[in-house]
Design an enzyme around this catalytic site. Structure first.
Site, mmCIF file in Angstrom:
data_model
loop_
_atom_site.group_PDB
_atom_site.id
_atom_site.type_symbol
_atom_site.label_atom_id
_atom_site.label_comp_id
_atom_site.label_asym_id
_atom_site.label_seq_id
_atom_site.Cartn_x
_atom_site.Cartn_y
_atom_site.Cartn_z
ATOM 1 N N ASP A 172 -4.555 -35.026 -13.383
ATOM 2 C CA ASP A 172 -3.219 -34.486 -13.111
ATOM 3 C C ASP A 172 -2.202 -35.598 -12.866
ATOM 4 O OD1 ASP A 172 -2.756 -31.711 -13.194
ATOM 5 O OD2 ASP A 172 -3.999 -31.394 -11.419
ATOM 6 N N GLN B 265 -6.318 -27.102 -8.755
ATOM 7 C CA GLN B 265 -5.137 -26.287 -9.058
ATOM 8 C C GLN B 265 -4.297 -26.078 -7.805
ATOM 9 O OE1 GLN B 265 -4.276 -25.385 -12.164
ATOM 10 N NE2 GLN B 265 -2.447 -24.326 -11.486
ATOM 11 N N LYS C 12 -7.088 -23.399 -19.113
ATOM 12 C CA LYS C 12 -7.422 -24.827 -19.194
ATOM 13 C C LYS C 12 -8.889 -25.002 -19.606
ATOM 14 C CE LYS C 12 -3.914 -26.263 -15.835
ATOM 15 N NZ LYS C 12 -3.547 -26.621 -14.473
HETATM 16 N N1 GUN Z 1 0.204 -25.930 -10.400
HETATM 17 C C1 GUN Z 1 1.321 -25.854 -11.160
HETATM 18 N N2 GUN Z 1 1.314 -26.832 -12.091
HETATM 19 C C2 GUN Z 1 0.184 -27.545 -11.901
HETATM 20 C C3 GUN Z 1 -0.383 -28.670 -12.566
HETATM 21 O O1 GUN Z 1 0.167 -29.246 -13.511
HETATM 22 N N3 GUN Z 1 -1.583 -29.087 -12.088
HETATM 23 C C4 GUN Z 1 -2.202 -28.485 -11.048
HETATM 24 N N4 GUN Z 1 -3.366 -28.980 -10.632
HETATM 25 N N5 GUN Z 1 -1.703 -27.439 -10.416
HETATM 26 C C5 GUN Z 1 -0.525 -26.972 -10.847
#
Ligand code: GUN
Length: 314
Positions: A120, A97, A53
């Site tokens: 998110d 995350q 990311k």
């Molecule tokens: N863990 C698995 N998918 C995601 C996501 O789309 N965002 C975040 N922050 N954590 C995740």
């Protein structure tokens, strides 16, 4: 019949090119969108996602910060960090995350992120905006799935869509987006009676249950569009043999790399029975990151009262 491959890498590159133009325009008025990615603990998959990311943000000229905290971080410590990020003007997007370590309640943490910086789309305010069809920040993977369908000219209006999986991250929000795009939506899950029968009514089948190759040929209506959200890692020869009809190539991959990535859909059946499908890897995954960057750019605009680009809601 062999389904058409919906190439997530190609669509990601299209979106990144569009975002690069938008970021250039923002920079010309003195705005560099900024993302803070917070990682708690040493989950290898999470480390990989966060690294990817941040790297993608940098490649587009966004400002990004990776904040890594140890696995023993307490909930008050994490809340304090989020409070600081909420106040920093150069940070437009905050991503925590998931999953978080057991001593931390993820709902409390996600509720503490400023809704305006919630790239998110997990804050209850943004969930509410999504459900009621108001503009807001939309979860990345569901938004990416709509981008794949729309950009691949797969009709959503009037289609029967079946979403397998009811998570807050994928199942529920993608069902809502499909509904807003005028599909007839069914959400099913591990307790649904006769899953193959329900799934096989779908024109658009979204598999997001987190179970390797659970969806086999009998779940797929011939010619349906299949979106495979699964990312399951197979580590043993036995697992690979159980999943693949012809394990020759996957076994070679296992020997060379130590693991094989497989989605929630049996890949050979999906290729053979679908009309179009997202492969794993190279389908939905690349879009999640593209939409995170799109959300960061959108958050930067929204916070400054600048005009926003079209969102994934009609
Ligand atoms: N863990 C698995 N998918 C995601 C996501 O789309 N965002 C975040 N922050 N954590 C995740």
């Amino acid at each position: 019949m062999t389904g058409r491959i919906l190439d997530g890498n190609k669509i990601r590159d299209e979106i990144k090119a569009e975002l690069a133009d938008q970021i250039r325009d923002l920079k010309s008025v003195g705005v560099t969108p900024g993302l803070a990615a917070v990682l708690v603990g040493e989950n290898p998959a999470s480390q990989l996602y966060v690294r990817s990311k941040v790297k993608n943000c940098e490649s587009l000229g966004l400002y990004s910060e990776k904040i890594e905290l140890t696995a023993d971080t307490t909930q008050p410590q994490l809340l304090e960090l989020i409070d600081k990020l909420n106040r920093r003007d150069e940070i437009d997007g905050i991503l925590v995350q998931l999953p978080l370590p057991p001593q931390i309640d993820s709902k409390v943490i996600l509720g503490a992120v400023s809704p305006a910086k919630d790239v998110d789309g997990f804050h209850p305010v943004n969930v509410g905006q999504l459900v009621s069809g108001r503009p807001g920040l939309v979860p990345c993977t569901p938004a990416g799935i709509i981008e794949i369908l729309v950009r691949s000219q797969i009709p959503i209006k009037g289609a029967r869509a079946v979403v397998m999986g009811r998570s807050d991250i994928v199942g529920k929000p993608v069902a809502m987006l499909l509904l807003h795009n005028h599909a007839t939506v069914t959400i099913c899950h591990s307790r649904t009676r006769d899953l193959p029968l329900v799934a096989s009514e779908a024109d658009i089948l979204v598999a997001a249950m987190g179970k390797a190759a659970l969806v086999t040929g009998d779940f797929i209506k011939p010619g349906a569009t299949v979106i495979d959200v699964g990312q399951n890692v197979l580590k043993t020869e036995e697992e690979v043999r159980r999943v693949f009809h012809d394990p020759t190539l996957p076994l070679q991959h296992l020997a060379a790399k130590g693991s094989v990535l497989v989605g929630d859909v049996q890949p050979e059946d999906m290729k053979e029975k679908s009309g179009a499908y997202t492969p794993v890897p190279g389908g939905v995954g690349p879009l999640t990151i593209a939409m995170l960057m799109a959300n960061t750019v959108q958050a930067a605009r929204l916070r400054r009262g600048l005009r926003t680009a079209a969102a994934s809601q009609p």
